[in-house]
Design an enzyme around this catalytic site. Structure first.
Site, PDB file in Angstrom:
ATOM      1  N   SER A 139       0.854  -1.186   0.000  1.00 56.48           N
ATOM      2  CA  SER A 139       0.000   0.000   0.000  1.00 56.48           C
ATOM      3  C   SER A 139       0.888   1.233   0.000  1.00 56.48           C
ATOM      4  O   SER A 139       2.019   1.189   0.498  1.00 56.48           O
ATOM      5  CB  SER A 139      -0.886  -0.003   1.250  1.00 56.48           C
ATOM      6  OG  SER A 139      -1.476   1.258   1.464  1.00 56.48           O
ATOM      7  N   TYR A 152      -1.407   0.031  10.115  1.00 53.62           N
ATOM      8  CA  TYR A 152      -1.628  -0.712   8.865  1.00 53.62           C
ATOM      9  C   TYR A 152      -0.477  -0.413   7.910  1.00 53.62           C
ATOM     10  O   TYR A 152       0.080  -1.315   7.271  1.00 53.62           O
ATOM     11  CB  TYR A 152      -2.966  -0.305   8.259  1.00 53.62           C
ATOM     12  CG  TYR A 152      -3.251  -0.875   6.893  1.00 53.62           C
ATOM     13  CD1 TYR A 152      -3.677  -2.196   6.738  1.00 53.62           C
ATOM     14  CD2 TYR A 152      -3.136  -0.086   5.753  1.00 53.62           C
ATOM     15  CE1 TYR A 152      -3.961  -2.711   5.490  1.00 53.62           C
ATOM     16  CE2 TYR A 152      -3.425  -0.585   4.508  1.00 53.62           C
ATOM     17  CZ  TYR A 152      -3.837  -1.896   4.369  1.00 53.62           C
ATOM     18  OH  TYR A 152      -4.117  -2.412   3.125  1.00 53.62           O
ATOM     19  N   LYS A 156       2.410  -2.774   6.102  1.00 52.64           N
ATOM     20  CA  LYS A 156       2.614  -2.782   4.652  1.00 52.64           C
ATOM     21  C   LYS A 156       4.052  -2.400   4.293  1.00 52.64           C
ATOM     22  O   LYS A 156       4.587  -2.848   3.270  1.00 52.64           O
ATOM     23  CB  LYS A 156       1.612  -1.844   3.984  1.00 52.64           C
ATOM     24  CG  LYS A 156       0.177  -2.351   4.036  1.00 52.64           C
ATOM     25  CD  LYS A 156       0.027  -3.696   3.331  1.00 52.64           C
ATOM     26  CE  LYS A 156      -1.402  -4.150   3.248  1.00 52.64           C
ATOM     27  NZ  LYS A 156      -1.586  -5.405   2.480  1.00 52.64           N
TER      28      LYS A 156
END
Length: 248
Positions: A139, A152, A156
């Site tokens: 991401s 998050y 990633k």
């Protein structure tokens, strides 16, 4: 690509399904995974049925599930040539200072350790035997700060480094790359743009949000012979937004 056998995780809908759809169109046999058995069964039918696509339900951080997928694919289609790691969760939103550590551990288990486990199992399934390819779905939150979804992004970013480590470790038998999408119009990301899509898209130089097919095209390229001399790389798929210093 008729001799190719792919596993795409998290593929009952969204980015994973678009990748599986692209693979089937190019002649692959595909196994897809996901937690919702009914949705996965329908997705496999939509991809063309048991001759070209099978769905195996389960949780990506479950070692028994990963092993069962590999055994099922070996029995149905033969040795694995391609793995796309698309599993990922984000059960927390807000600043790192107040992040629930149990949610952080779950993200690590699924997003990082789950991916590591899938690679290990795919190698058991023959991925390295004939020259394979792995693509990890990262991401832009892994390459730029992304307030609100910061941890998050940490997972990633770890996935990008895992990609580089595997690229070195598995060469020359297996190529390992990643893609890092910005906001893609999926159910997973809907809270970030629903009701204000035009406003959000205005921040993107290309003037729109991404769609799953934008990611599928890049993944298909990385898995193809056209990318035969590419490994350890992360392709940012972002409509130009990170050029403006925006992380999601």
């Amino acid at each position: 690509m008729a001799d190719q056998v792919a596993i795409v995780t998290g593929a009952s809908r969204g980015i994973g399904f678009a990748i599986a759809q692209r693979f089937v169109a190019e002649g692959y046999k595909v196994a897809i995974t996901g937690r919702d058995a009914a949705a996965l069964d329908q997705a496999a039918k939509d991809l063309g049925g048991a001759d070209v696509a099978i769905g195996v339900p389960g949780k990506g951080d479950d070692a028994d599930h990963r092993a069962a997928v590999i055994d099922t694919v070996l029995g149905q289609f033969g040795p694995i040539t391609t793995l796309v790691n698309n599993i990922g969760i984000n059960p927390a939103y807000g600043p790192l200072a107040s992040l629930d550590l149990s949610a952080a551990r779950k993200m690590i288990d699924v997003n990082v350790l789950g991916t590591l486990g899938w690679v290990q199992e795919a190698l058991r399934g023959g991925l390295a035997d004939g020259g394979g390819s792995i693509v990890n779905i990262s991401s832009v939150s892994g390459v730029r700060p992304a307030p609100g979804i910061a941890f998050y992004g940490v997972t990633k970013a770890a996935l990008i480094h895992l990609t580089e480590e595997f690229a070195v470790e598995l060469a020359p038998r297996v190529r390992v790359n990643a893609v890092a999408p910005a906001m893609i119009k999926t159910r997973f990301a809907s809270a970030l743009y629903e009701g204000r899509e035009e406003q959000v898209a205005a921040a993107y130089p290309l003037g729109r949000l991404g769609v799953p097919e934008d990611v599928a095209g890049a993944v298909a390229f990385l898995c193809s012979p056209d990318a035969a001399w590419i490994t350890g790389q992360t392709i940012v798929i972002d409509g130009g937004v990170t050029l403006k210093g925006i992380g999601q």
